[in-house]
Design an enzyme around this catalytic site. Structure first.
Site, short mmCIF file in Angstrom:
data_model
loop_
_atom_site.label_atom_id
_atom_site.label_comp_id
_atom_site.label_asym_id
_atom_site.label_seq_id
_atom_site.Cartn_x
_atom_site.Cartn_y
_atom_site.Cartn_z
N ASP A 58 74.11 -23.80 35.64
CA ASP A 58 73.27 -25.16 35.36
C ASP A 58 73.13 -25.64 37.03
OD1 ASP A 58 72.49 -26.85 33.63
OD2 ASP A 58 74.34 -27.89 33.45
N HIS A 141 64.88 -26.36 33.20
CA HIS A 141 65.62 -26.65 32.06
C HIS A 141 64.39 -26.61 30.63
CE1 HIS A 141 69.12 -27.68 33.96
NE2 HIS A 141 69.69 -28.18 32.65
N HIS A 144 64.98 -23.15 29.70
CA HIS A 144 65.96 -22.94 28.77
C HIS A 144 66.00 -23.40 27.36
CE1 HIS A 144 69.19 -25.38 26.90
NE2 HIS A 144 69.95 -24.36 27.16
N HIS A 158 74.67 -22.54 27.95
CA HIS A 158 73.62 -23.33 28.67
C HIS A 158 73.17 -22.86 29.90
CE1 HIS A 158 71.27 -27.06 29.43
NE2 HIS A 158 72.15 -26.98 30.64
ZN LIG Z 1 71.65 -28.25 32.54
#
Ligand SMILES: [Zn+2]
Length: 250
Positions: A58, A141, A144, A158
């Site tokens: 992340d 992101h 993602h 994540h």
């Molecule tokens: Zn994140």
């Protein structure tokens, strides 16, 4: 906030990501900022290493997304524009990962608190939290979020999907070879996925990748903070190329 894992930068942010029951990205919510964040690294060290590594995935996106936003003067999460301080913290986040990520992973395997582990807990939680919130998000992101449409990847965390999103953003924005190699090398050293197969997708069809790319480029997605008009086709191609690059690297 008293997080017992360092798997995302969420604890230091005023942002909650809402998923459907099936694990598909639904929306962002903006609760008030936490007054205080307390992390006991002795607890984090005893948590599964995969969670700490996921937090590094992340945090890996933070600098590249903030940098992309700063180039286009795009809005950060509260709707302002990044300061130099925010960018410096985002960069520090990346530098700490490259320098201490591997040692922190090994320490976590041994359930041991070391200076490297402490640095990575700070990078995953505080530096990445401030870095993304005050620096802004971009392609990693969004990609993602798009990947949450792929059922085979639902069991991945994540940060594991965000790190592949980062690799895809680097391909998409035509980043220099040495940057790509540094990121690939880092991912392999700590055990972050760099291929579709490692993310659980053994048979990546163009349709599945296009579904993710379409979701990643939905109106309002932060991928539109990149300096040109990004289409779903561009993203699908970049994802396929990132996967190929990952396979080649392995
Ligand atoms: Zn994140």
């Amino acid at each position: 906030m008293v997080p017992t894992i360092a798997a995302t930068d969420a604890p230091c942010s005023a942002l909650s990501v809402i998923y459907t029951e099936e694990g598909m990205f639904e929306s962002y919510q903006f609760p008030p900022s936490p007054n205080m964040v307390i992390v006991d690294t002795a607890i984090v060290a005893k948590a599964p290493t995969r969670l700490l590594v996921s937090g590094m995935g992340d945090a890996l996106a933070t600098w590249f997304e903030a940098e992309a936003c700063s180039r286009t003067k795009s809005a950060n999460m509260p709707g302002g524009v990044a300061t130099e301080a925010a960018l410096a913290l985002a960069r520090l986040c990346y530098d700490q990962l490259i320098e201490y990520g591997y040692e922190a992973k090994i320490a976590c395997d041994a359930d041991a608190v070391t200076p490297a582990l402490e640095r990575i807990v700070e990078a995953n939680t505080l530096l990445s939290g401030i870095g993304f919130e005050s620096g802004g998000l971009a392609a990693a992101h969004s990609i993602h979020n798009g990947m949450t449409a792929i059922e085979e990847m639902h069991h991945m965390y994540h940060g594991e999907k965000v790190s592949f999103g980062t690799l895809t953003q680097l391909v998409l924005q035509d980043s220099p070879r040495e940057v790509l190699e540094e990121v690939l090398d880092f991912c392999v050293s700590v055990g972050l996925p760099i291929t579709f197969a490692q993310l659980g997708l053994k048979e990546p069809s163009r349709d599945k990748i296009m579904a993710a790319a379409t979701m990643a480029t939905a109106p309002g997605e932060t991928i539109h903070n990149l300096p040109w008009k990004v289409t779903a086709e561009d993203v699908a191609d970049a994802m396929m190329a990132a996967d190929a690059l990952g396979r080649e690297w392995l």
